[in-house]
Write a protein that holds these residues in place. Structure first.
Motif, mmCIF file in Angstrom:
data_model
loop_
_atom_site.group_PDB
_atom_site.id
_atom_site.type_symbol
_atom_site.label_atom_id
_atom_site.label_comp_id
_atom_site.label_asym_id
_atom_site.label_seq_id
_atom_site.Cartn_x
_atom_site.Cartn_y
_atom_site.Cartn_z
ATOM 1 N N PRO A 105 0.814 -1.156 0.021
ATOM 2 C CA PRO A 105 0.039 -0.146 -0.139
ATOM 3 C C PRO A 105 0.819 1.255 0.011
ATOM 4 N N SER A 106 2.200 1.101 -0.176
ATOM 5 C CA SER A 106 2.877 2.435 -0.176
ATOM 6 C C SER A 106 2.695 3.425 -1.103
ATOM 7 N N GLY A 107 2.533 4.473 -1.094
ATOM 8 C CA GLY A 107 2.248 5.690 -2.035
ATOM 9 C C GLY A 107 3.116 5.629 -3.173
ATOM 10 N N LEU A 108 4.217 4.800 -3.017
ATOM 11 C CA LEU A 108 5.387 4.737 -4.220
ATOM 12 C C LEU A 108 4.798 3.550 -5.082
ATOM 13 N N ASN A 109 3.817 2.864 -4.913
ATOM 14 C CA ASN A 109 3.646 1.647 -5.460
ATOM 15 C C ASN A 109 2.469 2.102 -6.673
ATOM 16 N N ALA A 110 2.865 2.676 -7.771
ATOM 17 C CA ALA A 110 2.125 3.352 -8.705
ATOM 18 C C ALA A 110 1.226 2.302 -9.466
ATOM 19 N N HIS A 111 1.542 1.099 -9.349
ATOM 20 C CA HIS A 111 0.561 0.083 -10.114
ATOM 21 C C HIS A 111 -0.930 0.030 -9.507
ATOM 22 N N PHE A 112 -0.927 0.554 -8.439
ATOM 23 C CA PHE A 112 -2.297 0.655 -7.725
ATOM 24 C C PHE A 112 -2.920 1.869 -7.110
ATOM 25 N N THR A 113 -4.004 2.199 -7.589
ATOM 26 C CA THR A 113 -4.656 3.448 -7.327
ATOM 27 C C THR A 113 -5.142 3.239 -5.842
ATOM 28 N N PRO A 114 -5.628 4.204 -5.266
ATOM 29 C CA PRO A 114 -6.603 4.055 -3.821
ATOM 30 C C PRO A 114 -7.760 3.209 -4.161
ATOM 31 N N VAL A 115 -8.267 3.362 -5.308
ATOM 32 C CA VAL A 115 -9.460 2.559 -5.438
ATOM 33 C C VAL A 115 -9.173 1.244 -5.955
ATOM 34 N N THR A 116 -8.109 0.860 -6.811
ATOM 35 C CA THR A 116 -7.994 -0.776 -6.984
ATOM 36 C C THR A 116 -7.170 -1.384 -5.832
ATOM 37 N N LEU A 117 -6.582 -0.595 -5.072
ATOM 38 C CA LEU A 117 -5.978 -1.020 -3.818
ATOM 39 C C LEU A 117 -7.224 -1.498 -2.905
ATOM 40 N N GLY A 118 -7.990 -0.402 -2.843
ATOM 41 C CA GLY A 118 -9.370 -0.974 -1.997
ATOM 42 C C GLY A 118 -10.181 -2.022 -2.407
ATOM 43 N N LEU A 119 -10.171 -2.181 -3.759
ATOM 44 C CA LEU A 119 -10.915 -3.415 -4.216
ATOM 45 C C LEU A 119 -9.958 -4.718 -3.726
ATOM 46 N N ALA A 120 -8.745 -4.828 -4.231
ATOM 47 C CA ALA A 120 -8.030 -5.790 -3.637
ATOM 48 C C ALA A 120 -8.023 -6.202 -2.109
ATOM 49 N N PHE A 121 -8.369 -5.436 -1.167
ATOM 50 C CA PHE A 121 -8.758 -5.660 0.134
ATOM 51 C C PHE A 121 -10.044 -6.116 0.143
#
Length: 216
Positions: free
Chosen positions: A192-208
């Motif tokens: 979830p680091s902000g440096l992980n540009a492959h995932f946006t806040p939205v797509t990260l939330g979907l993964a969770f």
């Protein structure tokens, strides 16, 4: 075995820089209220290198989240995923695990929700690529013992590179894993680091949210 891993590492769990707002939160985040009063100084951050911080653990959790290792901000405050800009807490809320966006200082509320946090490697560093392969292998063994003791139903490793190295699964991908860990089901989430540009806040939330759907 002291050589550092050569695979392109993911940033450490606190190694990011920009706060991320989470639309839809039912009340203001404590981050808005406490960040300035709890911001570590440069000297405090430097002194935090190699520190450890306590796990957030209890027996029989639904999900135990496993970070790579504490960042300096976390080591200085004692809060997991504490650096402003790290998206763990917003993703936890977006994914449906928490009823509102929690501030890192509220981490002790997690066990009541069936959640916990630990790390693959215990010592704090500015970046995850400062960890050696040996540290991640040792950390995986320690994590296995911890899971055997506390018996969570699911173990979610937050960072696929750390999982691949620590558990010697070079082809592992995101999502559920075919193996178990001391009787617990395994899941790999994006860092979830902000440096992980492959995932946006939205797509990260979907993964969770995918994990939550499987875990509950």
């Amino acid at each position: 075995m002291n050589a550092r891993h050569t695979e392109r590492p993911e940033p450490g769990d606190q190694a990011d820089h920009h706060p991320t707002a989470t639309p839809g939160s039912t009340r203001p985040s404590r981050a808005d209220l406490t960040t300035e009063t709890t911001r570590p100084t440069r000297a405090e951050l430097a002194a935090a290198a190699d520190r450890t911080i306590p796990d957030v653990l209890a027996p029989g959790l639904a999900v135990l989240f496993v970070g790579i290792n504490p960042g300096l901000w976390s080591a200085a405050t004692g809060w997991h995923f504490a650096r402003p800009g790290n998206r763990f807490w917003p993703a936890l809320h977006r994914g449906g695990f928490t009823p509102r966006l929690l501030h890192p200082s509220e981490q002790d509320q997690l066990p009541a929700l069936g959640l916990g946090i630990t790390n693959m490697a215990a010592r704090a560093s500015a970046r995850a690529d400062e960890l050696s392969t040996e540290e991640l292998l040792d950390g995986a063994a320690i994590l296995t013992d911890k899971v055997a003791r506390y018996r969570p139903r699911w173990v979610a490793v937050v960072g696929v590179t750390a999982y691949r190295i620590g558990f010697q699964r070079p082809k592992a991908t995101f999502g559920p894993q075919p193996e178990t860990l001391a009787g617990a089901r395994l899941w790999v989430l994006p860092n979830p680091s902000g440096l992980n540009a492959h995932f946006t806040p939205v797509t990260l939330g979907l993964a969770f949210a995918e994990l939550r759907a499987a875990a509950y």
